[in-house]
Design an enzyme around this catalytic site. Structure first.
Site, PDB file in Angstrom:
ATOM      1  CB  CYS A 108     -13.091   9.312  75.246  1.00 44.09           C
ATOM      2  SG  CYS A 108     -14.673   8.918  74.849  1.00 44.09           S
ATOM      3  CG  HIS A 242      -9.567   7.976  73.806  1.00 49.78           C
ATOM      4  ND1 HIS A 242     -10.605   6.802  74.262  1.00 49.78           N
ATOM      5  CD2 HIS A 242     -10.625   8.728  72.880  1.00 49.78           C
ATOM      6  CE1 HIS A 242     -11.358   6.685  73.599  1.00 49.78           C
ATOM      7  NE2 HIS A 242     -11.802   7.836  72.972  1.00 49.78           N
ATOM      8  CG  ASN A 272     -13.928   4.503  71.668  1.00 51.19           C
ATOM      9  OD1 ASN A 272     -13.997   5.151  73.109  1.00 51.19           O
ATOM     10  ND2 ASN A 272     -14.231   5.528  71.119  1.00 51.19           N
TER      11      ASN A 272
HETATM   12  N1  COA Z   1     -19.072  -0.342  56.944  1.00 49.29           N
HETATM   13  C1  COA Z   1     -19.852  -0.171  55.798  1.00 49.29           C
HETATM   14  N2  COA Z   1     -19.423   1.165  55.094  1.00 49.29           N
HETATM   15  C2  COA Z   1     -20.115   2.173  56.283  1.00 49.29           C
HETATM   16  C3  COA Z   1     -19.949   2.119  57.457  1.00 49.29           C
HETATM   17  C4  COA Z   1     -19.712   0.706  57.788  1.00 49.29           C
HETATM   18  N3  COA Z   1     -19.530   0.226  59.034  1.00 49.29           N
HETATM   19  N4  COA Z   1     -20.147   3.428  58.103  1.00 49.29           N
HETATM   20  C5  COA Z   1     -20.185   3.799  57.063  1.00 49.29           C
HETATM   21  N5  COA Z   1     -20.677   3.485  55.705  1.00 49.29           N
HETATM   22  C6  COA Z   1     -20.575   4.350  54.936  1.00 49.29           C
HETATM   23  C7  COA Z   1     -21.092   5.609  55.192  1.00 49.29           C
HETATM   24  O1  COA Z   1     -22.385   5.520  54.684  1.00 49.29           O
HETATM   25  C8  COA Z   1     -20.639   6.323  53.551  1.00 49.29           C
HETATM   26  O2  COA Z   1     -21.043   5.574  52.139  1.00 49.29           O
HETATM   27  P1  COA Z   1     -21.266   6.823  51.602  1.00 49.29           P
HETATM   28  O3  COA Z   1     -19.906   7.457  50.749  1.00 49.29           O
HETATM   29  O4  COA Z   1     -22.519   6.628  50.163  1.00 49.29           O
HETATM   30  O5  COA Z   1     -21.954   7.557  51.820  1.00 49.29           O
HETATM   31  C9  COA Z   1     -19.270   5.671  53.408  1.00 49.29           C
HETATM   32  O6  COA Z   1     -18.871   4.623  54.310  1.00 49.29           O
HETATM   33  C10 COA Z   1     -17.831   6.402  54.172  1.00 49.29           C
HETATM   34  O7  COA Z   1     -18.328   7.372  55.790  1.00 49.29           O
HETATM   35  P2  COA Z   1     -17.998   8.580  56.529  1.00 49.29           P
HETATM   36  O8  COA Z   1     -18.481   8.692  57.755  1.00 49.29           O
HETATM   37  O9  COA Z   1     -17.352   9.515  55.396  1.00 49.29           O
HETATM   38  O10 COA Z   1     -16.299   7.650  56.931  1.00 49.29           O
HETATM   39  P3  COA Z   1     -14.985   8.098  57.249  1.00 49.29           P
HETATM   40  O11 COA Z   1     -13.842   7.761  56.064  1.00 49.29           O
HETATM   41  O12 COA Z   1     -15.503   9.639  57.857  1.00 49.29           O
HETATM   42  O13 COA Z   1     -15.403   6.905  58.679  1.00 49.29           O
HETATM   43  C11 COA Z   1     -15.779   7.072  61.218  1.00 49.29           C
HETATM   44  C12 COA Z   1     -15.891   7.441  59.332  1.00 49.29           C
HETATM   45  C13 COA Z   1     -16.841   7.464  62.195  1.00 49.29           C
HETATM   46  C14 COA Z   1     -14.535   5.882  60.664  1.00 49.29           C
HETATM   47  C15 COA Z   1     -14.406   8.252  61.083  1.00 49.29           C
HETATM   48  O14 COA Z   1     -15.158   9.256  60.931  1.00 49.29           O
HETATM   49  C16 COA Z   1     -13.939   8.901  62.552  1.00 49.29           C
HETATM   50  O15 COA Z   1     -13.452   7.773  63.556  1.00 49.29           O
HETATM   51  N6  COA Z   1     -14.487   9.573  63.117  1.00 49.29           N
HETATM   52  C17 COA Z   1     -13.663   9.324  65.065  1.00 49.29           C
HETATM   53  C18 COA Z   1     -14.512   9.210  65.779  1.00 49.29           C
HETATM   54  C19 COA Z   1     -14.528   9.019  66.905  1.00 49.29           C
HETATM   55  O16 COA Z   1     -12.874   9.402  67.155  1.00 49.29           O
HETATM   56  N7  COA Z   1     -14.932   9.310  68.448  1.00 49.29           N
HETATM   57  C20 COA Z   1     -14.637   8.703  69.414  1.00 49.29           C
HETATM   58  C21 COA Z   1     -15.246   9.973  69.898  1.00 49.29           C
HETATM   59  S1  COA Z   1     -14.505   9.777  71.329  1.00 49.29           S
END
Ligand code: COA
Length: 317
Positions: A108, A242, A272
Protein backbone atom coordinates in the site's frame (compact mmCIF):
# COMPACT_ATOMS: atom_id res chain seq x y z
CA UNK A 1 9.53 17.17 -9.44
CA UNK A 2 6.05 18.55 -9.42
CA UNK A 3 2.71 16.95 -10.23
CA UNK A 4 1.28 18.36 -13.47
CA UNK A 5 -1.66 16.01 -14.08
CA UNK A 6 -3.88 13.54 -12.24
CA UNK A 7 -6.40 10.87 -13.27
CA UNK A 8 -8.41 8.01 -11.83
CA UNK A 9 -10.58 5.08 -12.80
CA UNK A 10 -13.01 3.05 -10.70
CA UNK A 11 -14.59 -0.31 -11.45
CA UNK A 12 -18.27 -0.09 -12.41
CA UNK A 13 -19.51 -2.51 -9.74
CA UNK A 14 -20.48 -0.91 -6.41
CA UNK A 15 -20.78 -3.38 -3.54
CA UNK A 16 -22.66 -2.02 -0.52
CA UNK A 17 -22.51 -3.44 3.00
CA UNK A 18 -26.10 -4.62 2.54
CA UNK A 19 -24.98 -6.69 -0.47
CA UNK A 20 -22.33 -8.38 1.70
CA UNK A 21 -24.96 -9.20 4.32
CA UNK A 22 -26.59 -11.45 1.71
CA UNK A 23 -23.75 -14.01 1.82
CA UNK A 24 -21.69 -13.17 4.93
CA UNK A 25 -22.44 -13.17 8.64
CA UNK A 26 -21.84 -9.42 8.87
CA UNK A 27 -23.81 -6.20 9.03
CA UNK A 28 -23.63 -2.58 7.96
CA UNK A 29 -23.31 -1.39 11.55
CA UNK A 30 -20.24 -3.56 12.30
CA UNK A 31 -18.47 -2.62 9.11
CA UNK A 32 -19.19 1.13 9.43
CA UNK A 33 -18.28 1.30 13.11
CA UNK A 34 -15.06 -0.70 12.78
CA UNK A 35 -13.85 0.68 9.44
CA UNK A 36 -15.99 3.61 8.20
CA UNK A 37 -16.65 1.73 4.96
CA UNK A 38 -20.18 1.94 3.51
CA UNK A 39 -19.44 0.60 0.04
CA UNK A 40 -16.53 -0.34 -2.19
CA UNK A 41 -15.93 -0.58 -5.95
CA UNK A 42 -14.91 -4.05 -7.05
CA UNK A 43 -13.65 -5.39 -10.36
CA UNK A 44 -16.24 -7.52 -12.19
CA UNK A 45 -16.10 -7.36 -15.99
CA UNK A 46 -13.13 -4.96 -16.25
CA UNK A 47 -9.47 -5.85 -16.36
CA UNK A 48 -7.11 -4.02 -14.03
CA UNK A 49 -4.97 -2.94 -16.97
CA UNK A 50 -8.02 -1.19 -18.48
CA UNK A 51 -8.50 0.83 -15.28
CA UNK A 52 -4.78 1.62 -15.17
CA UNK A 53 -4.87 2.73 -18.81
CA UNK A 54 -7.93 4.93 -18.27
CA UNK A 55 -6.36 6.63 -15.23
CA UNK A 56 -3.07 7.10 -17.13
CA UNK A 57 -4.71 8.67 -20.19
CA UNK A 58 -6.72 11.05 -17.99
CA UNK A 59 -3.58 12.13 -16.10
CA UNK A 60 -1.64 12.67 -19.33
CA UNK A 61 -4.50 14.75 -20.85
CA UNK A 62 -4.79 16.72 -17.60
CA UNK A 63 -1.07 17.48 -17.85
CA UNK A 64 -1.60 18.84 -21.37
CA UNK A 65 0.70 16.16 -22.79
CA UNK A 66 0.36 13.21 -25.15
CA UNK A 67 1.60 9.67 -24.43
CA UNK A 68 4.60 10.31 -26.71
CA UNK A 69 5.82 12.94 -24.22
CA UNK A 70 6.09 10.37 -21.42
CA UNK A 71 9.65 9.13 -21.05
CA UNK A 72 9.33 6.78 -18.05
CA UNK A 73 6.49 4.82 -16.49
CA UNK A 74 6.40 3.53 -12.92
CA UNK A 75 3.52 1.27 -12.02
CA UNK A 76 2.75 0.39 -8.41
CA UNK A 77 0.92 -2.93 -8.27
CA UNK A 78 0.65 -5.84 -5.86
CA UNK A 79 -1.36 -8.35 -7.93
CA UNK A 80 -2.91 -8.45 -11.37
CA UNK A 81 -3.77 -11.30 -13.72
CA UNK A 82 -0.27 -11.06 -15.17
CA UNK A 83 2.80 -12.09 -13.19
CA UNK A 84 4.83 -11.02 -16.20
CA UNK A 85 5.00 -8.77 -18.15
CA UNK A 86 4.60 -5.99 -15.63
CA UNK A 87 1.49 -3.83 -15.70
CA UNK A 88 3.62 -0.84 -16.72
CA UNK A 89 4.52 -2.61 -20.00
CA UNK A 90 0.86 -3.34 -20.69
CA UNK A 91 -0.14 0.26 -19.95
CA UNK A 92 2.68 1.56 -22.15
CA UNK A 93 1.33 -0.38 -25.14
CA UNK A 94 -2.28 0.53 -24.42
CA UNK A 95 -1.61 4.27 -24.27
CA UNK A 96 0.88 4.24 -27.16
CA UNK A 97 3.92 5.52 -25.24
CA UNK A 98 7.52 4.61 -26.04
CA UNK A 99 9.72 4.61 -22.97
CA UNK A 100 11.29 2.48 -20.28
CA UNK A 101 8.81 1.04 -17.77
CA UNK A 102 9.10 -0.49 -14.34
CA UNK A 103 6.70 -2.11 -11.88
CA UNK A 104 7.18 -1.85 -8.14
CA UNK A 105 5.49 -3.82 -5.38
CA UNK A 106 5.71 -2.00 -2.07
CA UNK A 107 2.15 -2.95 -1.08
CA UNK A 108 0.00 0.00 0.00
CA UNK A 109 3.01 2.36 0.27
CA UNK A 110 3.78 1.92 -3.45
CA UNK A 111 2.52 5.26 -4.72
CA UNK A 112 4.72 7.28 -2.36
CA UNK A 113 7.73 5.09 -3.20
CA UNK A 114 7.02 5.64 -6.90
CA UNK A 115 6.81 9.43 -6.44
CA UNK A 116 10.13 9.36 -4.61
CA UNK A 117 11.70 7.34 -7.45
CA UNK A 118 10.24 9.74 -10.01
CA UNK A 119 11.67 12.69 -8.09
CA UNK A 120 15.15 11.10 -8.17
CA UNK A 121 14.93 10.34 -11.88
CA UNK A 122 13.87 13.86 -12.72
CA UNK A 123 16.57 15.37 -10.47
CA UNK A 124 19.19 13.22 -12.22
CA UNK A 125 18.05 14.54 -15.60
CA UNK A 126 17.22 11.04 -16.85
CA UNK A 127 13.55 11.85 -17.49
CA UNK A 128 11.34 14.84 -18.24
CA UNK A 129 7.79 13.57 -17.87
CA UNK A 130 7.08 10.50 -15.77
CA UNK A 131 3.79 8.66 -15.56
CA UNK A 132 3.13 7.10 -12.15
CA UNK A 133 0.20 4.68 -12.05
CA UNK A 134 -1.01 2.81 -8.98
CA UNK A 135 -3.43 0.07 -9.98
CA UNK A 136 -4.70 -2.46 -7.50
CA UNK A 137 -7.23 -5.25 -7.18
CA UNK A 138 -6.94 -6.43 -3.57
CA UNK A 139 -10.43 -7.90 -3.92
CA UNK A 140 -8.68 -10.78 -5.74
CA UNK A 141 -6.35 -11.52 -2.83
CA UNK A 142 -8.93 -12.23 -0.14
CA UNK A 143 -11.18 -15.15 0.63
CA UNK A 144 -14.72 -13.86 0.05
CA UNK A 145 -16.08 -16.22 2.70
CA UNK A 146 -13.83 -14.58 5.34
CA UNK A 147 -15.87 -11.69 6.78
CA UNK A 148 -12.89 -10.28 8.65
CA UNK A 149 -11.06 -9.45 5.41
CA UNK A 150 -13.21 -9.23 2.29
CA UNK A 151 -15.32 -6.35 3.64
CA UNK A 152 -12.24 -4.13 3.83
CA UNK A 153 -11.05 -3.88 0.24
CA UNK A 154 -11.91 -2.28 -3.08
CA UNK A 155 -10.20 -1.94 -6.46
CA UNK A 156 -9.15 1.03 -8.58
CA UNK A 157 -6.40 2.92 -10.36
CA UNK A 158 -4.98 6.39 -9.80
CA UNK A 159 -2.31 8.12 -11.85
CA UNK A 160 -0.21 11.28 -11.90
CA UNK A 161 2.21 12.79 -14.37
CA UNK A 162 5.23 14.47 -12.83
CA UNK A 163 7.65 16.81 -14.47
CA UNK A 164 10.56 19.07 -13.56
CA UNK A 165 9.71 21.58 -10.82
CA UNK A 166 9.81 22.48 -7.16
CA UNK A 167 6.90 20.41 -5.82
CA UNK A 168 8.62 17.81 -3.62
CA UNK A 169 9.45 19.33 -0.23
CA UNK A 170 10.66 16.19 1.55
CA UNK A 171 10.03 12.48 1.72
CA UNK A 172 10.70 9.55 4.00
CA UNK A 173 10.62 5.83 3.19
CA UNK A 174 11.01 3.01 5.70
CA UNK A 175 10.95 -0.77 5.53
CA UNK A 176 11.02 -3.14 8.46
CA UNK A 177 10.88 -6.80 7.54
CA UNK A 178 7.85 -8.04 9.43
CA UNK A 179 6.26 -10.57 7.15
CA UNK A 180 4.00 -12.41 9.54
CA UNK A 181 1.23 -9.86 10.14
CA UNK A 182 0.08 -9.31 6.54
CA UNK A 183 0.81 -11.55 3.56
CA UNK A 184 -0.60 -13.35 0.57
CA UNK A 185 1.16 -16.46 -0.73
CA UNK A 186 0.46 -17.96 -4.13
CA UNK A 187 1.29 -21.44 -5.42
CA UNK A 188 3.81 -21.52 -8.23
CA UNK A 189 3.78 -24.15 -10.99
CA UNK A 190 4.97 -27.58 -9.88
CA UNK A 191 8.24 -28.96 -11.23
CA UNK A 192 9.57 -32.57 -11.20
CA UNK A 193 12.27 -31.43 -8.72
CA UNK A 194 10.45 -29.58 -5.95
CA UNK A 195 10.90 -31.41 -2.65
CA UNK A 196 10.13 -28.61 -0.17
CA UNK A 197 6.65 -28.06 1.21
CA UNK A 198 4.76 -25.19 -0.37
CA UNK A 199 1.34 -23.72 0.08
CA UNK A 200 -0.80 -20.98 -1.36
CA UNK A 201 -3.58 -19.29 0.58
CA UNK A 202 -5.68 -16.13 0.47
CA UNK A 203 -4.50 -13.00 2.24
CA UNK A 204 -3.76 -13.28 5.95
CA UNK A 205 -3.88 -10.22 8.18
CA UNK A 206 -3.50 -9.72 11.91
CA UNK A 207 -5.85 -6.73 11.96
CA UNK A 208 -5.08 -5.50 15.47
CA UNK A 209 -1.32 -5.66 14.93
CA UNK A 210 -1.56 -3.89 11.57
CA UNK A 211 -3.83 -1.22 13.08
CA UNK A 212 -1.37 -0.46 15.87
CA UNK A 213 1.68 -0.47 13.60
CA UNK A 214 -0.10 1.72 11.04
CA UNK A 215 -1.07 4.44 13.52
CA UNK A 216 2.36 4.49 15.17
CA UNK A 217 4.39 4.44 11.97
CA UNK A 218 2.29 6.98 10.11
CA UNK A 219 2.31 9.36 13.12
CA UNK A 220 6.10 8.98 13.37
CA UNK A 221 6.59 9.67 9.64
CA UNK A 222 4.31 12.71 9.75
CA UNK A 223 6.14 14.19 12.73
CA UNK A 224 9.56 13.63 11.15
CA UNK A 225 8.48 15.27 7.90
CA UNK A 226 6.86 18.27 9.60
CA UNK A 227 10.03 18.77 11.67
CA UNK A 228 12.25 18.40 8.61
CA UNK A 229 10.20 20.93 6.65
CA UNK A 230 9.89 23.30 9.63
CA UNK A 231 6.09 23.21 9.40
CA UNK A 232 3.32 23.10 12.00
CA UNK A 233 0.55 20.52 11.57
CA UNK A 234 -1.93 23.26 10.58
CA UNK A 235 0.39 24.52 7.79
CA UNK A 236 -0.64 21.46 5.77
CA UNK A 237 -3.78 21.97 3.69
CA UNK A 238 -4.62 18.28 3.42
CA UNK A 239 -3.29 15.07 4.92
CA UNK A 240 -3.86 12.60 2.10
CA UNK A 241 -3.36 9.39 4.04
CA UNK A 242 -3.55 5.79 2.90
CA UNK A 243 -7.22 4.88 3.06
CA UNK A 244 -7.28 1.65 5.06
CA UNK A 245 -9.68 2.44 7.88
CA UNK A 246 -11.43 5.63 9.08
CA UNK A 247 -10.42 4.79 12.64
CA UNK A 248 -6.74 4.89 11.67
CA UNK A 249 -7.24 8.28 10.00
CA UNK A 250 -9.17 9.59 13.03
CA UNK A 251 -6.47 8.35 15.42
CA UNK A 252 -3.83 10.26 13.45
CA UNK A 253 -6.04 13.39 13.34
CA UNK A 254 -6.50 13.21 17.13
CA UNK A 255 -2.79 12.78 17.66
CA UNK A 256 -2.09 15.85 15.51
CA UNK A 257 -4.91 17.75 17.32
CA UNK A 258 -6.46 18.68 13.98
CA UNK A 259 -10.10 18.44 12.99
CA UNK A 260 -11.22 16.07 10.27
CA UNK A 261 -11.43 18.86 7.64
CA UNK A 262 -7.69 18.33 7.14
CA UNK A 263 -8.25 14.65 6.35
CA UNK A 264 -10.13 14.06 3.12
CA UNK A 265 -11.16 10.43 2.65
CA UNK A 266 -12.57 7.97 0.17
CA UNK A 267 -12.35 4.77 2.22
CA UNK A 268 -16.07 5.19 2.99
CA UNK A 269 -17.06 4.61 -0.64
CA UNK A 270 -13.96 2.95 -2.16
CA UNK A 271 -12.76 0.65 0.63
CA UNK A 272 -9.02 0.07 0.99
CA UNK A 273 -7.66 0.27 -2.55
CA UNK A 274 -4.05 -0.39 -1.50
CA UNK A 275 -1.49 1.84 -3.24
CA UNK A 276 -4.20 3.34 -5.47
CA UNK A 277 -5.94 5.01 -2.52
CA UNK A 278 -3.73 8.13 -2.36
CA UNK A 279 -3.71 8.99 -6.10
CA UNK A 280 -7.45 8.29 -6.29
CA UNK A 281 -8.04 10.79 -3.51
CA UNK A 282 -5.57 13.29 -4.92
CA UNK A 283 -7.35 13.29 -8.27
CA UNK A 284 -10.69 13.72 -6.56
CA UNK A 285 -9.39 16.76 -4.66
CA UNK A 286 -7.76 18.25 -7.75
CA UNK A 287 -10.78 17.74 -10.02
CA UNK A 288 -13.12 18.90 -7.26
CA UNK A 289 -11.34 22.28 -7.19
CA UNK A 290 -10.12 21.71 -3.63
CA UNK A 291 -6.42 22.37 -4.34
CA UNK A 292 -4.89 25.79 -4.88
CA UNK A 293 -1.41 26.68 -6.05
CA UNK A 294 0.90 26.79 -3.03
CA UNK A 295 -1.10 24.34 -0.90
CA UNK A 296 1.01 21.90 1.05
CA UNK A 297 -0.13 18.28 1.00
CA UNK A 298 1.21 15.56 3.24
CA UNK A 299 0.83 12.00 1.97
CA UNK A 300 1.49 9.06 4.26
CA UNK A 301 1.04 5.37 3.56
CA UNK A 302 1.82 2.03 5.19
CA UNK A 303 1.56 -1.53 4.01
CA UNK A 304 2.70 -5.12 4.00
CA UNK A 305 6.40 -5.52 4.47
CA UNK A 306 6.10 -3.58 6.77
CA UNK A 307 6.68 -0.53 4.59
CA UNK A 308 5.89 3.14 5.06
CA UNK A 309 6.22 6.05 2.67
CA UNK A 310 5.43 9.69 3.34
CA UNK A 311 6.11 12.99 1.65
CA UNK A 312 5.16 16.66 1.72
CA UNK A 313 4.50 18.22 -1.65
CA UNK A 314 3.51 21.68 -2.74
CA UNK A 315 0.66 21.89 -5.22
CA UNK A 316 1.97 23.90 -8.16
CA UNK A 317 -0.71 23.35 -10.79
N1 COA B 1 -18.76 -8.53 10.50
C1 COA B 1 -19.13 -8.84 11.75
N2 COA B 1 -18.27 -9.29 12.68
C2 COA B 1 -16.98 -9.40 12.32
C3 COA B 1 -16.52 -9.09 11.03
C4 COA B 1 -17.48 -8.65 10.11
N3 COA B 1 -17.15 -8.30 8.85
N4 COA B 1 -15.20 -9.30 10.96
C5 COA B 1 -14.81 -9.73 12.17
N5 COA B 1 -15.88 -9.78 13.00
C6 COA B 1 -15.92 -10.19 14.39
C7 COA B 1 -14.76 -11.06 14.79
O1 COA B 1 -15.02 -12.40 14.46
C8 COA B 1 -14.70 -10.83 16.28
O2 COA B 1 -15.68 -11.61 16.89
P1 COA B 1 -15.37 -12.36 18.30
O3 COA B 1 -15.11 -11.24 19.27
O4 COA B 1 -16.63 -13.10 18.55
O5 COA B 1 -14.18 -13.20 18.04
C9 COA B 1 -15.13 -9.37 16.44
O6 COA B 1 -15.81 -9.04 15.22
C10 COA B 1 -14.00 -8.42 16.65
O7 COA B 1 -13.02 -8.65 15.69
P2 COA B 1 -11.67 -7.91 15.73
O8 COA B 1 -10.76 -8.47 14.69
O9 COA B 1 -11.18 -7.84 17.13
O10 COA B 1 -12.11 -6.42 15.30
P3 COA B 1 -11.26 -5.13 15.27
O11 COA B 1 -11.92 -4.10 16.12
O12 COA B 1 -9.79 -5.34 15.48
O13 COA B 1 -11.45 -4.66 13.76
C11 COA B 1 -10.30 -4.58 11.65
C12 COA B 1 -10.94 -5.47 12.70
C13 COA B 1 -9.70 -5.46 10.55
C14 COA B 1 -11.37 -3.67 11.07
C15 COA B 1 -9.20 -3.72 12.32
O14 COA B 1 -8.37 -4.53 13.10
C16 COA B 1 -8.35 -2.98 11.31
O15 COA B 1 -8.83 -2.12 10.59
N6 COA B 1 -7.03 -3.27 11.25
C17 COA B 1 -6.15 -2.61 10.31
C18 COA B 1 -6.35 -3.15 8.94
C19 COA B 1 -5.59 -2.41 7.89
O16 COA B 1 -5.34 -1.24 8.00
N7 COA B 1 -5.19 -3.12 6.84
C20 COA B 1 -4.58 -2.57 5.71
C21 COA B 1 -3.12 -2.54 5.81
S1 COA B 1 -2.47 -1.83 4.37
Amino acid sequence: MRIIGTGRAHPSKIVTNAMLEQFLDTNDEWIKTRTGIAERRVISSEKLEDLATEAALKAIADAGLTPKDIDYIICSNVVSEYITPGLSCIVQGAIGARCACVDINVACSGFVYALDMADDRIKSGKAQNILVVAAEEPSRMVDWSDRSLCVLFGDGAGAVVVSHGEGMICSRLTTESKTDCLYYVRNLEPTPYITKEEYGAPMYMNGKEVFKTAVLSSSRDIKRLLDKAGLHPADIKYYVLHQANMRIIEAIANWLKLDMSYFPHNVDYCGNTSSASIPLLLDELAKGGKLQKGDKILMSAFGAGFTTGACIIEWTK
